[in-house]
Design a protein around this motif. Structure first.
Motif, PDB file in Angstrom:
ATOM      1  N   ASP A 131       5.679  13.604  -3.300  1.00  0.00           N
ATOM      2  CA  ASP A 131       4.865  13.865  -4.505  1.00  0.00           C
ATOM      3  C   ASP A 131       5.537  15.007  -5.258  1.00  0.00           C
ATOM      4  OD1 ASP A 131       2.976  13.696  -6.379  1.00  0.00           O
ATOM      5  OD2 ASP A 131       1.284  14.165  -5.062  1.00  0.00           O
ATOM      6  N   ILE A 188       0.846  -1.211   0.000  1.00  0.00           N
ATOM      7  CA  ILE A 188       0.000   0.000   0.000  1.00  0.00           C
ATOM      8  C   ILE A 188       0.873   1.249   0.000  1.00  0.00           C
ATOM      9  CG2 ILE A 188      -1.649   1.311   1.393  1.00  0.00           C
ATOM     10  CD1 ILE A 188      -2.790  -1.395   2.332  1.00  0.00           C
ATOM     11  N   HIS A 189       1.945   1.219   0.798  1.00  0.00           N
ATOM     12  CA  HIS A 189       2.850   2.372   0.870  1.00  0.00           C
ATOM     13  C   HIS A 189       3.476   2.664  -0.487  1.00  0.00           C
ATOM     14  CE1 HIS A 189       6.645   4.274   2.848  1.00  0.00           C
ATOM     15  NE2 HIS A 189       5.825   5.183   2.368  1.00  0.00           N
ATOM     16  N   LYS A 190       3.960   1.627  -1.154  1.00  0.00           N
ATOM     17  CA  LYS A 190       4.608   1.826  -2.453  1.00  0.00           C
ATOM     18  C   LYS A 190       3.620   2.315  -3.507  1.00  0.00           C
ATOM     19  CE  LYS A 190       8.354  -1.485  -1.790  1.00  0.00           C
ATOM     20  NZ  LYS A 190       8.900  -2.787  -2.182  1.00  0.00           N
ATOM     21  N   GLU A 191       2.391   1.792  -3.447  1.00  0.00           N
ATOM     22  CA  GLU A 191       1.404   2.190  -4.450  1.00  0.00           C
ATOM     23  C   GLU A 191       0.906   3.619  -4.229  1.00  0.00           C
ATOM     24  OE1 GLU A 191      -1.610  -0.772  -4.341  1.00  0.00           O
ATOM     25  OE2 GLU A 191      -0.403  -2.292  -5.379  1.00  0.00           O
ATOM     26  N   SER A 192       1.065   4.146  -3.021  1.00  0.00           N
ATOM     27  CA  SER A 192       0.638   5.528  -2.772  1.00  0.00           C
ATOM     28  C   SER A 192       1.656   6.560  -3.262  1.00  0.00           C
ATOM     29  CB  SER A 192       0.372   5.729  -1.277  1.00  0.00           C
ATOM     30  OG  SER A 192       1.577   5.621  -0.556  1.00  0.00           O
ATOM     31  N   LEU A 193       2.849   6.108  -3.612  1.00  0.00           N
ATOM     32  CA  LEU A 193       3.885   7.023  -4.117  1.00  0.00           C
ATOM     33  C   LEU A 193       3.786   7.137  -5.635  1.00  0.00           C
ATOM     34  CD1 LEU A 193       6.903   5.774  -1.976  1.00  0.00           C
ATOM     35  CD2 LEU A 193       5.492   7.781  -1.583  1.00  0.00           C
ATOM     36  N   PHE A 238       6.498  10.095   2.698  1.00  0.00           N
ATOM     37  CA  PHE A 238       5.822  10.136   1.402  1.00  0.00           C
ATOM     38  C   PHE A 238       6.433  11.277   0.574  1.00  0.00           C
ATOM     39  CE2 PHE A 238       2.892   8.080   4.238  1.00  0.00           C
ATOM     40  CZ  PHE A 238       2.326   7.067   3.474  1.00  0.00           C
TER      41      PHE A 238
END
Length: 200
Positions: free
Chosen positions: A197, A161-166, A195
């Motif tokens: 962006d 989940i962490h990787k997919e949120s980046l 995180f």
């Protein structure tokens, strides 16, 4: 015969006397005196007949003793089989059954039917307790393993989940040729708290 006269004389003195006379044995015993006469009773035995009787009785006694020993040995073997070998074989079969099926309940039921009240019964009870302990340990290990797998799966899910949120599309602005940008993050453990962006 001088030996017979001597035997009669000795019989008067000792009440009874035995003497060998050639191939015979004479036995004399003193009864009483009657009108100044000593009354003796004598019996003569043939040595050949006595030896034959002794030999026959010895053979007969040996024969009956052998039969008695054989019957006694068979009885002891049957008792040993019923009290020792048969219960041990039952324990051995149930050990193999548990090795193949790991079914402690059927093993406990089979071993509870043993009627022995000796060390073999205690051995069966100890093996029954051992199978129950092994089942308990196996269940505990399975529970611990399942918990470890669950605990191991949660960080893996969190990491995904962490990787997919980046942001993970590069180059982020393909229409802009004057610059390029790339970013990556490697957490120290499965999941990081950082995180990033980028915005135009």
């Amino acid at each position: 015969n001088p030996s017979q006269k001597e035997a009669m004389f000795m019989a008067k003195q000792e009440t009874r006397h035995l003497v060998q006379a050639g191939e015979y044995v004479d036995y004399y015993t003193y009864l009483c005196s009657l009108d100044d006469l000593e009354i003796l009773v004598g019996m003569t035995y043939s040595l050949d007949s006595l030896q034959s009787d002794i030999q026959n009785q010895s053979l007969s006694g040996t024969y009956y003793a052998l039969i008695h020993q054989l019957v006694l040995s068979l009885f002891i073997l049957v008792v040993i089989y019923l009290l020792v070998l048969s219960p041990l074989r039952t324990v051995q079969k149930n050990i193999h059954l548990y090795q193949e099926n790991k079914d402690s309940k059927s093993v406990a039921e089979n071993l509870a039917k043993l009627r022995s009240h000796n060390e073999i019964k205690r051995l069966a009870e100890d093996f029954t307790d051992l199978t129950r302990d092994i089942d308990s340990y196996v269940e505990e290990i399975e529970s611990i393993t399942a918990e470890k797998e669950r605990i191991g799966a949660e960080p893996e899910l969190a990491s995904r989940i962490h990787k997919e949120s980046l942001p993970n599309v590069f180059p982020p602005f393909p229409e802009r040729k004057e610059f390029d940008i790339y970013a990556t993050m490697d957490p120290a453990k499965e999941v990081g708290g950082d995180f990033y962006d980028y915005l135009m």
